[in-house]
Design an enzyme around this catalytic site. Structure first.
Site, PDB file in Angstrom:
ATOM      1  N   GLY A  48      68.714  81.488   6.249  1.00 32.50           N
ATOM      2  CA  GLY A  48      69.944  81.827   5.836  1.00 32.50           C
ATOM      3  C   GLY A  48      69.738  82.988   5.070  1.00 32.50           C
ATOM      4  O   GLY A  48      68.569  83.309   4.579  1.00 32.50           O
ATOM      5  N   GLN A  53      70.953  90.187  -0.640  1.00 28.18           N
ATOM      6  CA  GLN A  53      69.517  90.233  -0.732  1.00 28.18           C
ATOM      7  C   GLN A  53      68.798  91.381   0.309  1.00 28.18           C
ATOM      8  O   GLN A  53      67.926  91.646   0.256  1.00 28.18           O
ATOM      9  CB  GLN A  53      69.095  88.978   0.226  1.00 28.18           C
ATOM     10  CG  GLN A  53      69.397  87.814  -0.690  1.00 28.18           C
ATOM     11  CD  GLN A  53      69.101  86.233   0.260  1.00 28.18           C
ATOM     12  OE1 GLN A  53      69.728  85.990   0.940  1.00 28.18           O
ATOM     13  NE2 GLN A  53      67.900  85.961  -0.054  1.00 28.18           N
ATOM     14  N   CYS A  97      63.641  80.641  -1.198  1.00 29.55           N
ATOM     15  CA  CYS A  97      64.747  81.886  -0.871  1.00 29.55           C
ATOM     16  C   CYS A  97      63.887  82.988  -0.483  1.00 29.55           C
ATOM     17  O   CYS A  97      62.727  83.080  -0.969  1.00 29.55           O
ATOM     18  CB  CYS A  97      65.347  82.076  -2.390  1.00 29.55           C
ATOM     19  SG  CYS A  97      66.382  83.429  -2.240  1.00 29.55           S
ATOM     20  N   LEU A  98      64.326  83.511   0.513  1.00 32.19           N
ATOM     21  CA  LEU A  98      63.575  84.951   1.086  1.00 32.19           C
ATOM     22  C   LEU A  98      63.378  85.787  -0.302  1.00 32.19           C
ATOM     23  O   LEU A  98      62.615  86.734   0.029  1.00 32.19           O
ATOM     24  CB  LEU A  98      64.252  85.330   2.324  1.00 32.19           C
ATOM     25  CG  LEU A  98      64.286  84.505   3.472  1.00 32.19           C
ATOM     26  CD1 LEU A  98      65.005  85.362   4.716  1.00 32.19           C
ATOM     27  CD2 LEU A  98      63.059  84.250   3.868  1.00 32.19           C
ATOM     28  N   HIS A 139      74.026  77.698  -0.989  1.00 36.05           N
ATOM     29  CA  HIS A 139      72.895  78.516  -1.344  1.00 36.05           C
ATOM     30  C   HIS A 139      73.187  79.998  -1.109  1.00 36.05           C
ATOM     31  O   HIS A 139      73.082  80.739  -1.854  1.00 36.05           O
ATOM     32  CB  HIS A 139      71.490  78.194  -0.739  1.00 36.05           C
ATOM     33  CG  HIS A 139      70.345  79.100  -0.971  1.00 36.05           C
ATOM     34  ND1 HIS A 139      69.169  78.731  -1.899  1.00 36.05           N
ATOM     35  CD2 HIS A 139      70.250  80.215  -0.698  1.00 36.05           C
ATOM     36  CE1 HIS A 139      68.388  79.711  -1.912  1.00 36.05           C
ATOM     37  NE2 HIS A 139      68.908  80.692  -1.286  1.00 36.05           N
ATOM     38  N   GLU A 140      73.634  80.356   0.037  1.00 38.76           N
ATOM     39  CA  GLU A 140      74.170  81.531   0.406  1.00 38.76           C
ATOM     40  C   GLU A 140      75.320  82.038  -0.119  1.00 38.76           C
ATOM     41  O   GLU A 140      75.479  83.289  -0.578  1.00 38.76           O
ATOM     42  CB  GLU A 140      74.136  81.853   2.191  1.00 38.76           C
ATOM     43  CG  GLU A 140      72.904  81.418   2.875  1.00 38.76           C
ATOM     44  CD  GLU A 140      71.603  82.117   2.406  1.00 38.76           C
ATOM     45  OE1 GLU A 140      71.748  83.459   1.734  1.00 38.76           O
ATOM     46  OE2 GLU A 140      70.439  81.401   2.286  1.00 38.76           O
ATOM     47  N   HIS A 143      74.342  83.447  -3.656  1.00 40.83           N
ATOM     48  CA  HIS A 143      74.090  84.582  -3.620  1.00 40.83           C
ATOM     49  C   HIS A 143      75.186  85.974  -3.714  1.00 40.83           C
ATOM     50  O   HIS A 143      75.334  86.897  -4.611  1.00 40.83           O
ATOM     51  CB  HIS A 143      73.394  85.104  -2.201  1.00 40.83           C
ATOM     52  CG  HIS A 143      72.011  84.772  -2.260  1.00 40.83           C
ATOM     53  ND1 HIS A 143      70.892  85.239  -3.173  1.00 40.83           N
ATOM     54  CD2 HIS A 143      71.239  84.004  -1.583  1.00 40.83           C
ATOM     55  CE1 HIS A 143      69.966  84.844  -2.923  1.00 40.83           C
ATOM     56  NE2 HIS A 143      69.943  83.923  -2.054  1.00 40.83           N
TER      57      HIS A 143
END
Length: 175
Positions: A48, A53, A97-98, A139-140, A143
């Site tokens: 995701g 991000q 997380c990226l 989670h996304e 953000h």
């Protein structure tokens, strides 16, 4: 049209703490952004990615949580996604997380959520997700509110991860 790999912001970064702006309408620019975000997510590799991000403060996320070998990928692009229903049943997953590479922690969230969003053609969509998909979509969407998975952790653990990230960013800046 080619895919551009977008640089992914690393925590701590003030842009990751901002609330993203709603998207008024779908456009070719957003389609391209969706393609680029998916390409960046797959390459990372992640399941995701949210527009903030990659430094774009718009309410757009991409995800594909198909993990099984031999299963066809299912890339999804969501504009203005929101959770409209959440189960009372909770699920705990180890999240990463990226924007916070190589740091993982258990986060508890609703096990099942119904999400409403607009697709790239401007159509209203809704779907109920469970398992990894439910965790990932929540989670996304977080953000888009300027919230990171480490915000769910106890302060000490959160500070420890943030310190590691500050160190990592210093090392990356030197290399």
């Amino acid at each position: 049209m080619g895919h551009m790999k977008l640089p992914i912001l690393l925590h701590p970064d003030p842009r990751l703490k901002k609330v993203a702006a709603p998207i008024e309408d779908s456009s070719d620019a957003l389609r391209q952004l969706g393609d680029d975000m998916l390409a960046s997510m797959y390459e990372a590799p992640g399941i995701g990615l949210a527009a903030p991000q990659v430094g774009i403060l718009k309410r757009m996320i991409v995800l594909d949580c198909v993990k099984e070998e031999g299963q066809p990928p299912r890339p999804m692009v969501m504009l203005n996604p929101e959770v409209i229903e959440a189960s009372d049943t909770l699920n705990t997953y180890e999240e990463g997380c990226l924007s916070i590479p190589e740091q993982f922690a258990d986060v508890t969230r609703p096990a099942e959520v119904t999400v409403a969003w607009m697709d790239l053609d401007g159509n209203a969509q809704r779907e109920t997700f469970d398992g990894l998909w439910a965790t990932c979509v929540q989670h996304e969407i977080d953000h888009l509110e300027g919230k990171l998975f480490i915000d769910y952790l106890k302060p000490l653990k959160r500070q420890m991860i943030t310190r590691k990230m500050v160190k990592l960013k210093r090392e990356l800046a030197r290399s």
